[in-house]
Design an enzyme around this catalytic site. Structure first.
Site, mmCIF file in Angstrom:
data_model
loop_
_atom_site.group_PDB
_atom_site.id
_atom_site.type_symbol
_atom_site.label_atom_id
_atom_site.label_comp_id
_atom_site.label_asym_id
_atom_site.label_seq_id
_atom_site.Cartn_x
_atom_site.Cartn_y
_atom_site.Cartn_z
ATOM 1 C CG ASP A 177 109.957 83.886 111.837
ATOM 2 O OD1 ASP A 177 111.129 84.280 111.964
ATOM 3 O OD2 ASP A 177 109.658 82.848 111.231
ATOM 4 N N GLY A 220 118.657 75.038 107.922
ATOM 5 C CA GLY A 220 119.002 75.365 106.535
ATOM 6 C C GLY A 220 119.342 74.106 105.787
ATOM 7 C CB ALA A 261 114.029 62.542 108.107
ATOM 8 C CE1 TYR A 291 117.035 71.534 111.989
ATOM 9 C CE2 TYR A 291 117.295 69.412 110.889
ATOM 10 C CZ TYR A 291 116.541 70.534 111.161
ATOM 11 O OH TYR A 291 115.284 70.656 110.603
ATOM 12 N NE ARG A 426 117.512 61.363 106.539
ATOM 13 C CZ ARG A 426 118.201 62.437 106.958
ATOM 14 N NH1 ARG A 426 117.874 63.643 106.530
ATOM 15 N NH2 ARG A 426 119.221 62.294 107.769
HETATM 16 N N1 LIG Z 1 112.000 72.305 105.142
HETATM 17 C C1 LIG Z 1 112.320 71.045 105.393
HETATM 18 O O1 LIG Z 1 112.635 70.274 104.468
HETATM 19 C C2 LIG Z 1 112.324 70.526 106.800
HETATM 20 C C3 LIG Z 1 112.723 69.196 107.029
HETATM 21 C C4 LIG Z 1 112.732 68.713 108.325
HETATM 22 C C5 LIG Z 1 112.323 69.517 109.364
HETATM 23 N N2 LIG Z 1 111.937 70.811 109.127
HETATM 24 C C6 LIG Z 1 111.543 71.628 110.274
HETATM 25 O O2 LIG Z 1 110.348 72.332 109.962
HETATM 26 C C7 LIG Z 1 110.351 73.607 110.591
HETATM 27 C C8 LIG Z 1 110.098 74.676 109.554
HETATM 28 O O3 LIG Z 1 111.085 74.561 108.534
HETATM 29 P P1 LIG Z 1 111.182 75.590 107.329
HETATM 30 O O4 LIG Z 1 111.674 74.842 106.172
HETATM 31 O O5 LIG Z 1 109.938 76.362 107.226
HETATM 32 O O6 LIG Z 1 112.372 76.493 107.850
HETATM 33 P P2 LIG Z 1 112.548 78.067 107.771
HETATM 34 O O7 LIG Z 1 113.967 78.348 108.116
HETATM 35 O O8 LIG Z 1 112.024 78.605 106.498
HETATM 36 O O9 LIG Z 1 111.604 78.557 108.952
HETATM 37 C C9 LIG Z 1 112.011 78.584 110.298
HETATM 38 C C10 LIG Z 1 111.644 79.946 110.838
HETATM 39 O O10 LIG Z 1 112.031 80.004 112.208
HETATM 40 C C11 LIG Z 1 112.413 81.317 112.449
HETATM 41 N N3 LIG Z 1 113.253 81.449 113.631
HETATM 42 C C12 LIG Z 1 114.565 81.100 113.753
HETATM 43 N N4 LIG Z 1 115.007 81.454 114.949
HETATM 44 C C13 LIG Z 1 113.977 82.036 115.599
HETATM 45 C C14 LIG Z 1 113.838 82.614 116.884
HETATM 46 N N5 LIG Z 1 114.874 82.689 117.737
HETATM 47 N N6 LIG Z 1 112.646 83.122 117.244
HETATM 48 C C15 LIG Z 1 111.597 83.086 116.379
HETATM 49 N N7 LIG Z 1 111.675 82.560 115.157
HETATM 50 C C16 LIG Z 1 112.860 82.030 114.763
HETATM 51 C C17 LIG Z 1 113.210 81.708 111.215
HETATM 52 O O11 LIG Z 1 113.316 83.118 111.101
HETATM 53 C C18 LIG Z 1 112.392 81.075 110.126
HETATM 54 O O12 LIG Z 1 111.490 81.994 109.556
HETATM 55 C C19 LIG Z 1 111.686 73.723 111.304
HETATM 56 O O13 LIG Z 1 111.529 73.392 112.639
HETATM 57 C C20 LIG Z 1 112.548 72.698 110.607
HETATM 58 O O14 LIG Z 1 113.571 72.232 111.452
HETATM 59 C C21 LIG Z 1 111.937 71.321 107.866
#
Ligand SMILES: NC(=O)c1ccc[n+]([C@@H]2O[C@H](COP(=O)([O-])OP(=O)(O)OC[C@H]3O[C@@H](n4cnc5c(N)ncnc54)[C@H](O)[C@@H]3O)[C@@H](O)[C@H]2O)c1
Length: 473
Positions: A177, A220, A261, A291, A426
């Site tokens: 990360d 986010g 989603a 996104y 949704r």
């Molecule tokens: N949380 C949800 O409700 C949700 C819903 C749909 C999809 N997702 C997907 O699930 C995954 C995880 O989501 P999350 O809620 O844990 O998000 P999060 O933002 O807590 O975690 C994502 C992590 O990616 C890291 N990151 C960002 N840019 C980076 C880079 N250039 N190099 C390395 N690391 C990097 C961030 O620092 C962060 O810690 C993501 O791909 C997100 O799109 C999450």
């Protein structure tokens, strides 16, 4: 391991569990049947197996199965077990594995396999219905001891929980990360700070890795993703394309992509009482700007890598995920965490601000179910996109009521229509998830929100410093 048809010239591949998948080249019927009978205790150790009346292996095995395979005696039971053991890969179902074995044989031999395999397939299905998928997981856990996995986004909400769960399952885990987890140290055996937009960093991160759980993303809550299209699109395009490409270059065996989603068309999400979204609904496409569009493109990239280069990918469309140890302030938090924070900070009988008119609906999945689903999907052999969410639909107003009740507070709602609220409705259609995994997230929202609220309440009432803040001093 029983070699069912004992080929004279056979090719086997051995996986980490010691199970072999046999690719048939030539037949040797008598040896095969003798070996099978020996295995089931139906001949002596000198191989004095009763002779078969036919030279055809299909007929021999078929006859054996007809005589003993359906019987509920010791021979029948052991025969079925042996047949299945011969073909079931830890993560494949027998019904799927067997036709694949058949397909790998030269066409002339594949034709001859078919009649005997029909028995196996039938038994395989029954067997799989009887035995729960958990037994496949036990094998997978045994396999995990030698498997090195990479979790990208390991400093984030879901990635952090996933690391903990994979370490508990016995995997050797590398986390990557651009930041460490904010609220708790990572359990990863190795934690690397790297920017995955950079291809060189991706190559280093995926070196000597068997499986990649790719969760890193610039993301986010609705406020952030609706106001940062350029940033999100460019960052995630670079992160995703480079990580996928590097994983293939480094010979990674499986790659799981965390989609969303948000790929679903906005024209299907205009009403609060939305029809649950099925995987096939993603096209004709009209995803969330920035996104969602990027996620959809990456899904296709995974598909192309699988089709053109046989690179094993899994694509998971998360619906909203909540739970302890997730962002709850700063603008990147999602609705459940933001509402928990607001409720925790408010006194009883005060006014709570809600974005939109509160009638917009969503389904929410607790992070423990999410992590379990991710693991099950990785272990499955299903490479097309799969929803991962609950189908318990609630409006944002209802979400506020549930959290206020957990907090024991009575609050007055004030709706701010100028704030972004995302799509009107949704929900997740889990039919495909159920049919692929025989499982779906089941934790009721109220049950999952209680510990989430308590954790956020603790955080906002005691001003603890985060590990990153301490490290920065
Ligand atoms: N949380 C949800 O409700 C949700 C819903 C749909 C999809 N997702 C997907 O699930 C995954 C995880 O989501 P999350 O809620 O844990 O998000 P999060 O933002 O807590 O975690 C994502 C992590 O990616 C890291 N990151 C960002 N840019 C980076 C880079 N250039 N190099 C390395 N690391 C990097 C961030 O620092 C962060 O810690 C993501 O791909 C997100 O799109 C999450």
């Amino acid at each position: 391991m029983l070699c069912l048809l004992a080929p004279k010239c056979q090719k086997t591949s051995q996986n980490a569990t010691g199970l072999r998948r046999v690719v048939f080249r030539h037949w040797d019927t008598s040896r095969a049947v003798a070996s099978l009978r020996l295995e089931i205790g139906h001949s002596d150790s000198r191989g004095n197996a009763p002779s078969t009346r036919s030279r055809s292996p299909a007929a021999s095995i078929g006859r054996l199965m007809r005589h003993h395979g359906r019987a509920n005696n010791r021979i029948g039971v052991r025969l079925r077990a042996k047949l299945l053991d011969a073909f079931v890969d830890p993560v494949w179902s027998a019904a799927i594995a067997i036709p694949i074995v058949a397909k790998e044989a030269p066409p002339a031999e594949a034709n001859r396999i078919t009649p005997s395999l029909q028995y196996s397939i039938g038994f395989g299905r029954a067997y799989l219905m009887k035995r729960s998928l958990e037994q496949n997981f036990e094998r997978a856990v045994a396999m995990s001891k030698n498997t090195t996995v990479l979790v990208t986004g390991a400093g984030g909400f879901i990635g952090h929980h996933l690391v903990t769960s994979l370490v508990k399952r016995g995997y050797v885990v590398r986390g990557v990360d651009i930041k460490v987890p904010e609220y708790q140290p990572s359990d990863a055996h190795e934690f690397v700070i790297a920017d995955l937009r950079n291809y060189g960093e991706c190559l280093k991160a995926t070196k000597d890795i068997d499986e990649v759980y790719h969760l890193a993303a610039d993301m986010g809550g609705i406020g952030y993703i609706s106001s940062s299209h350029a940033n999100i699109a460019i960052n995630n395009t670079l992160i995703n394309a480079h990580t996928l490409h590097a994983a293939r270059e480094n010979g990674v065996k499986r790659f799981l992509f965390s989609s969303s989603a948000c790929v679903y068309p906005q024209y299907l999400q205009r009403e609060p009482d939305v029809v649950p979204l099925r995987e096939d609904d993603a096209f004709p496409a009209d995803p969330e700007e920035g996104y969602g569009l990027e996620k959809l493109y990456m899904e296709k990239l995974c598909q192309y890598f699988t089709e053109d280069w046989s690179f094993a990918t899994r694509v998971v469309r998360f619906h909203n995920v909540y739970g302890p140890l997730g962002s709850y302030d700063g603008g990147r938090e999602k609705a459940p965490a933001a509402i928990c924070r607001k409720v925790a900070l408010l006194a009883d009988n005060s006014e709570i601000e809600i974005w939109g008119d509160g009638k917009q609906t969503r389904s929410f999945m607790v992070v423990d179910d999410c992590v379990e689903g991710i693991y099950r999907i990785m272990r499955s052999d299903y490479s097309a996109p799969l929803n991962l969410g609950t189908d318990e639909l609630v409006s944002v107003d209802e979400l506020v009521d549930i959290i206020a009740k957990i907090a024991g507070k009575s609050l007055i709602k004030r709706h701010d229509l100028s704030r972004p609220q995302g799509v009107r409705g949704r929900n997740s259609d889990n039919s495909r998830l159920r049919s692929v995994l025989g499982w779906e997230p089941k934790t009721p929202l109220r049950e999952g929100l209680a510990p989430t609220y308590r954790w956020i309440e603790d955080r906002v009432s005691i001003p603890l410093r985060r590990p990153t803040e301490i490290a920065a001093e």
